[in-house]
Motif scaffolding. Structure first.
Motif, PDB file in Angstrom:
ATOM      1  N   ASP A   1       0.834  -1.199   0.000  1.00  0.00           N
ATOM      2  CA  ASP A   1       0.000   0.000   0.000  1.00  0.00           C
ATOM      3  C   ASP A   1       0.867   1.247   0.000  1.00  0.00           C
ATOM      4  O   ASP A   1       2.106   1.177   0.009  1.00  0.00           O
ATOM      5  N   ALA A   2       0.212   2.411  -0.044  1.00  0.00           N
ATOM      6  CA  ALA A   2       0.949   3.672  -0.143  1.00  0.00           C
ATOM      7  C   ALA A   2       1.878   3.887   1.046  1.00  0.00           C
ATOM      8  O   ALA A   2       2.938   4.513   0.905  1.00  0.00           O
ATOM      9  N   ALA A   3       1.518   3.364   2.205  1.00  0.00           N
ATOM     10  CA  ALA A   3       2.359   3.500   3.392  1.00  0.00           C
ATOM     11  C   ALA A   3       3.534   2.530   3.382  1.00  0.00           C
ATOM     12  O   ALA A   3       4.496   2.707   4.136  1.00  0.00           O
ATOM     13  N   GLY A   4       3.446   1.492   2.559  1.00  0.00           N
ATOM     14  CA  GLY A   4       4.526   0.530   2.448  1.00  0.00           C
ATOM     15  C   GLY A   4       4.463  -0.631   3.421  1.00  0.00           C
ATOM     16  O   GLY A   4       5.288  -1.542   3.358  1.00  0.00           O
ATOM     17  N   THR A   5       3.498  -0.629   4.331  1.00  0.00           N
ATOM     18  CA  THR A   5       3.412  -1.681   5.346  1.00  0.00           C
ATOM     19  C   THR A   5       2.289  -2.671   5.090  1.00  0.00           C
ATOM     20  O   THR A   5       2.353  -3.813   5.535  1.00  0.00           O
ATOM     21  N   GLY A   6       1.256  -2.229   4.407  1.00  0.00           N
ATOM     22  CA  GLY A   6       0.117  -3.088   4.095  1.00  0.00           C
ATOM     23  C   GLY A   6       0.187  -3.616   2.679  1.00  0.00           C
ATOM     24  O   GLY A   6       1.188  -3.452   1.971  1.00  0.00           O
TER      25      GLY A   6
ATOM     26  N   VAL B   1      -7.891   3.438   1.414  1.00  0.00           N
ATOM     27  CA  VAL B   1      -8.448   4.496   2.264  1.00  0.00           C
ATOM     28  C   VAL B   1      -8.844   3.924   3.618  1.00  0.00           C
ATOM     29  O   VAL B   1      -9.823   3.177   3.734  1.00  0.00           O
ATOM     30  N   ASP B   2      -8.057   4.260   4.630  1.00  0.00           N
ATOM     31  CA  ASP B   2      -8.381   3.911   6.010  1.00  0.00           C
ATOM     32  C   ASP B   2      -8.570   5.138   6.887  1.00  0.00           C
ATOM     33  O   ASP B   2      -9.264   5.067   7.902  1.00  0.00           O
ATOM     34  N   THR B   3      -7.932   6.239   6.525  1.00  0.00           N
ATOM     35  CA  THR B   3      -7.938   7.452   7.348  1.00  0.00           C
ATOM     36  C   THR B   3      -8.334   8.662   6.504  1.00  0.00           C
ATOM     37  O   THR B   3      -8.304   8.598   5.267  1.00  0.00           O
ATOM     38  N   PRO B   4      -8.688   9.791   7.146  1.00  0.00           N
ATOM     39  CA  PRO B   4      -8.956  10.998   6.374  1.00  0.00           C
ATOM     40  C   PRO B   4      -7.793  11.421   5.479  1.00  0.00           C
ATOM     41  O   PRO B   4      -8.008  11.893   4.355  1.00  0.00           O
ATOM     42  N   ASP B   5      -6.567  11.251   5.942  1.00  0.00           N
ATOM     43  CA  ASP B   5      -5.410  11.591   5.101  1.00  0.00           C
ATOM     44  C   ASP B   5      -5.355  10.700   3.862  1.00  0.00           C
ATOM     45  O   ASP B   5      -4.993  11.161   2.773  1.00  0.00           O
ATOM     46  N   ASP B   6      -5.697   9.428   4.020  1.00  0.00           N
ATOM     47  CA  ASP B   6      -5.744   8.527   2.867  1.00  0.00           C
ATOM     48  C   ASP B   6      -6.779   9.003   1.852  1.00  0.00           C
ATOM     49  O   ASP B   6      -6.547   8.970   0.637  1.00  0.00           O
ATOM     50  N   LEU B   7      -7.936   9.419   2.352  1.00  0.00           N
ATOM     51  CA  LEU B   7      -8.993   9.886   1.464  1.00  0.00           C
ATOM     52  C   LEU B   7      -8.548  11.137   0.715  1.00  0.00           C
ATOM     53  O   LEU B   7      -8.826  11.295  -0.484  1.00  0.00           O
ATOM     54  N   ALA B   8      -7.845  12.022   1.399  1.00  0.00           N
ATOM     55  CA  ALA B   8      -7.328  13.220   0.752  1.00  0.00           C
ATOM     56  C   ALA B   8      -6.329  12.863  -0.345  1.00  0.00           C
ATOM     57  O   ALA B   8      -6.337  13.450  -1.435  1.00  0.00           O
ATOM     58  N   ALA B   9      -5.474  11.884  -0.072  1.00  0.00           N
ATOM     59  CA  ALA B   9      -4.491  11.458  -1.073  1.00  0.00           C
ATOM     60  C   ALA B   9      -5.191  10.830  -2.277  1.00  0.00           C
ATOM     61  O   ALA B   9      -4.795  11.048  -3.429  1.00  0.00           O
ATOM     62  N   ALA B  10      -6.238  10.041  -2.032  1.00  0.00           N
ATOM     63  CA  ALA B  10      -6.990   9.443  -3.131  1.00  0.00           C
ATOM     64  C   ALA B  10      -7.693  10.514  -3.952  1.00  0.00           C
ATOM     65  O   ALA B  10      -7.784  10.419  -5.184  1.00  0.00           O
TER      66      ALA B  10
ATOM     67  N   LEU C   1     -19.367  12.400  -0.810  1.00  0.00           N
ATOM     68  CA  LEU C   1     -18.772  13.578  -0.194  1.00  0.00           C
ATOM     69  C   LEU C   1     -19.548  14.837  -0.543  1.00  0.00           C
ATOM     70  O   LEU C   1     -19.743  15.708   0.310  1.00  0.00           O
ATOM     71  N   ALA C   2     -20.035  14.922  -1.779  1.00  0.00           N
ATOM     72  CA  ALA C   2     -20.825  16.089  -2.177  1.00  0.00           C
ATOM     73  C   ALA C   2     -22.130  16.152  -1.411  1.00  0.00           C
ATOM     74  O   ALA C   2     -22.569  17.230  -0.995  1.00  0.00           O
ATOM     75  N   SER C   3     -22.747  14.996  -1.181  1.00  0.00           N
ATOM     76  CA  SER C   3     -24.033  14.982  -0.472  1.00  0.00           C
ATOM     77  C   SER C   3     -23.877  15.363   0.994  1.00  0.00           C
ATOM     78  O   SER C   3     -24.852  15.764   1.640  1.00  0.00           O
ATOM     79  N   HIS C   4     -22.671  15.229   1.502  1.00  0.00           N
ATOM     80  CA  HIS C   4     -22.422  15.599   2.891  1.00  0.00           C
ATOM     81  C   HIS C   4     -21.760  16.974   3.018  1.00  0.00           C
ATOM     82  O   HIS C   4     -21.372  17.381   4.107  1.00  0.00           O
ATOM     83  N   ALA C   5     -21.663  17.639   1.886  1.00  0.00           N
ATOM     84  CA  ALA C   5     -21.024  18.970   1.861  1.00  0.00           C
ATOM     85  C   ALA C   5     -19.686  18.928   2.574  1.00  0.00           C
ATOM     86  O   ALA C   5     -19.307  19.840   3.289  1.00  0.00           O
ATOM     87  N   ALA C   6     -18.985  17.807   2.381  1.00  0.00           N
ATOM     88  CA  ALA C   6     -17.714  17.627   3.049  1.00  0.00           C
ATOM     89  C   ALA C   6     -16.672  17.249   2.006  1.00  0.00           C
ATOM     90  O   ALA C   6     -16.526  16.069   1.676  1.00  0.00           O
ATOM     91  N   PRO C   7     -15.978  18.238   1.432  1.00  0.00           N
ATOM     92  CA  PRO C   7     -14.908  17.903   0.494  1.00  0.00           C
ATOM     93  C   PRO C   7     -13.817  17.106   1.185  1.00  0.00           C
ATOM     94  O   PRO C   7     -13.682  17.162   2.409  1.00  0.00           O
ATOM     95  N   PRO C   8     -13.050  16.326   0.426  1.00  0.00           N
ATOM     96  CA  PRO C   8     -11.964  15.567   1.048  1.00  0.00           C
ATOM     97  C   PRO C   8     -11.073  16.474   1.858  1.00  0.00           C
ATOM     98  O   PRO C   8     -10.826  17.624   1.481  1.00  0.00           O
ATOM     99  N   PRO C   9     -10.581  16.015   3.019  1.00  0.00           N
ATOM    100  CA  PRO C   9      -9.762  16.864   3.904  1.00  0.00           C
ATOM    101  C   PRO C   9      -8.462  17.274   3.235  1.00  0.00           C
ATOM    102  O   PRO C   9      -7.973  16.604   2.343  1.00  0.00           O
TER     103      PRO C   9
END
Length: 218
Positions: A140-145, A188-197, A210-218
């Motif tokens: 994975d992107a972190a290199g451990t998974g 995607v496991d964390t908010p930072d992962d979602l932002a990277a995606a 995300l649009a329906s929750h008016a919450a753009p990726p962090p």
């Protein structure tokens, strides 16, 4: 092994995608989506985008989804297998058995169901590289998974999913596929992962959630 060194497509893969459903899905995203039911909807969206990309990959002949109740409405062309319980490795084994019952010699991949930026062409490139090896995997992107585990045939697969799975798969004889496109590594496991995606480009279901929750990726 550099996936870009492989030129020809390796067709005919069975890809098993284990997807955890229920209110406990994606618990590490609780700060971003506090409501368990809404996190379940987000997990469904992540899985739906992942599966649509897998289904669209030229090298994939069959997609087997192992789940305990994820909502995949609108996603077609999937073979559904009930999650037997007992954790991720047990789910993987159930999916592999179901997907290769008629022919255990077909190439098999196990892909995690939370890669919402996955591109079909990127998956094709990786599976083409994996076809030349008995056993391989993508960290994975972190290199451990691990996001993708692959084998030339079902009997060669050595699933070791869980904490530190990259090292465990390496020790079991799976070869690292290096220089892999980031869309195949960014789970995607964390908010930072979602932002990277999101930087890579989210699929339509995750964007809509995300649009329906008016919450753009962090």
């Amino acid at each position: 092994m550099d996936v870009r060194e492989c030129a020809s497509d390796g067709a005919g893969w069975v890809v098993v995608v284990p997807v955890k459903g229920g209110d406990g899905a994606k618990s590490r995203l609780r700060d971003l989506v506090p409501d368990p039911a809404e996190r379940r909807r987000l997990a469904d969206a992540l899985a739906g985008d992942t599966l649509e990309a897998v289904r669209s990959a030229r090298s994939v002949a069959r997609v087997v989804v192992v789940t305990d109740g994820v909502d995949l409405t609108g996603t077609t062309g999937l073979d559904m297998v009930p999650d037997p319980g007992g954790g991720l490795v047990a789910a993987v084994r159930a999916g592999v058995r179901a997907g290769t019952a008629a022919d255990g010699g077909v190439p098999v991949g196990v892909l995690l169901g939370d890669l919402p930026a996955l591109r079909p062409s990127d998956l094709d490139d990786v599976l083409t590289a994996a076809r030349d090896l008995d056993r391989s995997f993508v960290p994975d992107a972190a290199g451990t998974g691990t996001t993708l585990l692959a084998a030339r045939a079902a009997g060669l697969l050595r699933p070791r999913f869980g904490p530190g799975s990259a090292a465990a798969h390496r020790a079991a004889g799976h070869v690292d596929l290096d220089r892999v496109p980031p869309s195949v590594r960014q789970d995607v496991d964390t908010p930072d992962d979602l932002a990277a995606a999101a930087v890579l480009g989210l699929g339509p279901r995750t964007r809509a959630f995300l649009a329906s929750h008016a919450a753009p990726p962090p």
